[in-house]
Design a protein around this motif. Structure first.
Motif, PDB file in Angstrom:
ATOM      1  N   PRO A 238       8.708   8.413  33.676  1.00  0.00           N
ATOM      2  CA  PRO A 238       7.778   9.152  34.546  1.00  0.00           C
ATOM      3  C   PRO A 238       6.467   8.408  34.801  1.00  0.00           C
ATOM      4  O   PRO A 238       5.981   8.376  35.936  1.00  0.00           O
ATOM      5  CB  PRO A 238       7.550  10.456  33.783  1.00  0.00           C
TER       6      PRO A 238
ATOM      7  N   PHE B  84      14.509  12.085  34.049  1.00  0.00           N
ATOM      8  CA  PHE B  84      13.754  11.408  35.108  1.00  0.00           C
ATOM      9  C   PHE B  84      14.160   9.935  35.192  1.00  0.00           C
ATOM     10  O   PHE B  84      14.354   9.408  36.290  1.00  0.00           O
ATOM     11  CB  PHE B  84      12.253  11.524  34.843  1.00  0.00           C
TER      12      PHE B  84
ATOM     13  N   PHE C  71      12.952  15.656  29.606  1.00  0.00           N
ATOM     14  CA  PHE C  71      12.444  15.303  30.925  1.00  0.00           C
ATOM     15  C   PHE C  71      12.428  13.786  31.114  1.00  0.00           C
ATOM     16  O   PHE C  71      12.847  13.284  32.164  1.00  0.00           O
ATOM     17  CB  PHE C  71      11.044  15.878  31.109  1.00  0.00           C
TER      18      PHE C  71
ATOM     19  N   TYR D  70       4.843  17.082  43.027  1.00  0.00           N
ATOM     20  CA  TYR D  70       3.602  17.180  42.250  1.00  0.00           C
ATOM     21  C   TYR D  70       2.888  15.834  42.204  1.00  0.00           C
ATOM     22  O   TYR D  70       1.657  15.767  42.362  1.00  0.00           O
ATOM     23  CB  TYR D  70       3.923  17.660  40.832  1.00  0.00           C
TER      24      TYR D  70
ATOM     25  N   LEU E 119       3.834  16.721  33.791  1.00  0.00           N
ATOM     26  CA  LEU E 119       5.041  16.516  34.594  1.00  0.00           C
ATOM     27  C   LEU E 119       6.234  17.234  33.991  1.00  0.00           C
ATOM     28  O   LEU E 119       7.045  17.827  34.712  1.00  0.00           O
ATOM     29  CB  LEU E 119       5.329  15.016  34.722  1.00  0.00           C
TER      30      LEU E 119
ATOM     31  N   VAL F  93       6.007  20.868  34.878  1.00  0.00           N
ATOM     32  CA  VAL F  93       6.400  21.107  36.268  1.00  0.00           C
ATOM     33  C   VAL F  93       7.921  21.162  36.375  1.00  0.00           C
ATOM     34  O   VAL F  93       8.482  21.976  37.116  1.00  0.00           O
ATOM     35  CB  VAL F  93       5.831  20.006  37.192  1.00  0.00           C
ATOM     36  N   ALA F  94       8.603  20.300  35.622  1.00  0.00           N
ATOM     37  CA  ALA F  94      10.064  20.269  35.638  1.00  0.00           C
ATOM     38  C   ALA F  94      10.675  21.410  34.835  1.00  0.00           C
ATOM     39  O   ALA F  94      11.875  21.691  34.971  1.00  0.00           O
ATOM     40  CB  ALA F  94      10.562  18.935  35.091  1.00  0.00           C
TER      41      ALA F  94
ATOM     42  N   VAL G 144       8.817  17.671  40.640  1.00  0.00           N
ATOM     43  CA  VAL G 144       7.965  16.676  39.980  1.00  0.00           C
ATOM     44  C   VAL G 144       7.491  15.635  40.988  1.00  0.00           C
ATOM     45  O   VAL G 144       6.310  15.263  41.013  1.00  0.00           O
ATOM     46  CB  VAL G 144       8.722  15.998  38.821  1.00  0.00           C
TER      47      VAL G 144
END
Length: 276
Positions: free
Chosen positions: A221, A213, A209, A184, A198, A201-202, A181
């Motif tokens: 995020p 995060f 997430f 990215y 995001l 991507v994770a 992430v």
């Protein structure tokens, strides 16, 4: 460090002495330390103030005189608080190449999952060795290269003996996902990015997430994305003559009012005041 790079590829020092010293105070555009990682090892020494350091999501508070040893691949970054600090970054693989050290010990050290990353508290034997490394690098007196490497071997020996490092309960698979992430964000911060992107991507649900995060970075995020964009904008304000509008758009902001509010939130200054 260039804030447009998360995974750093910068060459350190020279071919035969791959060690580099960085002095950082509040006048440096790289004063803040966004999360990043590199294949070299790193030592940080706090000269004044304090530093809130994150090591693979584990928060370590460093005070004046404290040091931190950071292994290769460990995601690290943090916030200096009225702080002046120094970093020594070195390519351990190159230093060990053709060095007549015990191969078993070298393999054990290099094979450690987190490179023995940890805080080295003021007045500990490890911190004293680290301080002497910084002194040798600062003065560059004749023979300092040998002294620096000799001190590094001593410090590594003590770290290997103690066996200490980041807590064993760290979820390495989760860290790899979050690294993806961060990479990215590095590659796409100039473009619109959504929370769902995001999370995808994770490879996590948006809800999980966000929780993972925030636990890793201390920010949601979107907060981290804005923070990263502002750090990139600060670097451009320092190092280019681009207009503030051009910089805002180049860092992913398409609304000048929102850019100014976000910038002031993180820097307590307007972009124009920061540049001055």
């Amino acid at each position: 460090m260039n804030y447009s790079e998360l995974h750093e590829y910068k060459k350190r020092g020279t071919f035969d002495f791959p060690i580099e010293l960085y002095y950082v105070d509040e006048n440096e555009p790289r004063y803040q330390m966004p999360l990043h990682w590199h294949l070299e090892y790193e030592l940080i020494l706090v000269l004044s103030g304090s530093f809130t350091l994150s090591l693979d999501g584990q928060i370590v508070e460093l005070e004046k005189g404290d040091c931190a040893w950071i292994g290769d691949g460990v995601v690290h970054g943090g916030t200096p608080n009225n702080c002046v600090y120094e970093c020594v970054v070195f390519d351990l693989g190159t230093l060990l190449h053709d060095t007549p050290l015990c191969s078993k010990s070298a393999a054990e050290f290099l094979g450690n999952e987190n490179g023995f990353s940890r805080a080295l508290r003021k007045e500990s034997a490890e911190a004293e060795l680290a301080d002497r490394i910084f002194q040798a690098m600062e003065t560059e007196q004749k023979g300092y290269e040998w002294i620096t490497v000799g001190l590094l071997w001593q410090l590594m020996g003590r770290l290997l003996r103690s066996g200490s490092g980041l807590p064993a309960h760290i979820n390495r698979n989760q860290i790899i996902r979050l690294k993806n992430v961060l990479t990215y964000i590095r590659n796409n911060y100039k473009e619109p990015i959504t929370l769902d992107e995001l999370a995808a991507v994770a490879g996590m649900s948006s809800k999980y997430f966000c929780r993972a995060f925030a636990g890793f970075t201390g920010k949601t995020p979107i907060e981290y994305l804005n923070y990263y964009r502002i750090e990139c904008a600060c670097e451009k304000l320092n190092l280019t003559n681009d207009s503030i509008t051009e910089i805002a758009f180049s860092c992913g902001f398409n609304d000048m009012s929102y850019f100014s509010r976000t910038f002031k939130k993180y820097k307590q200054l307007t972009p124009s005041s920061y540049r001055k």
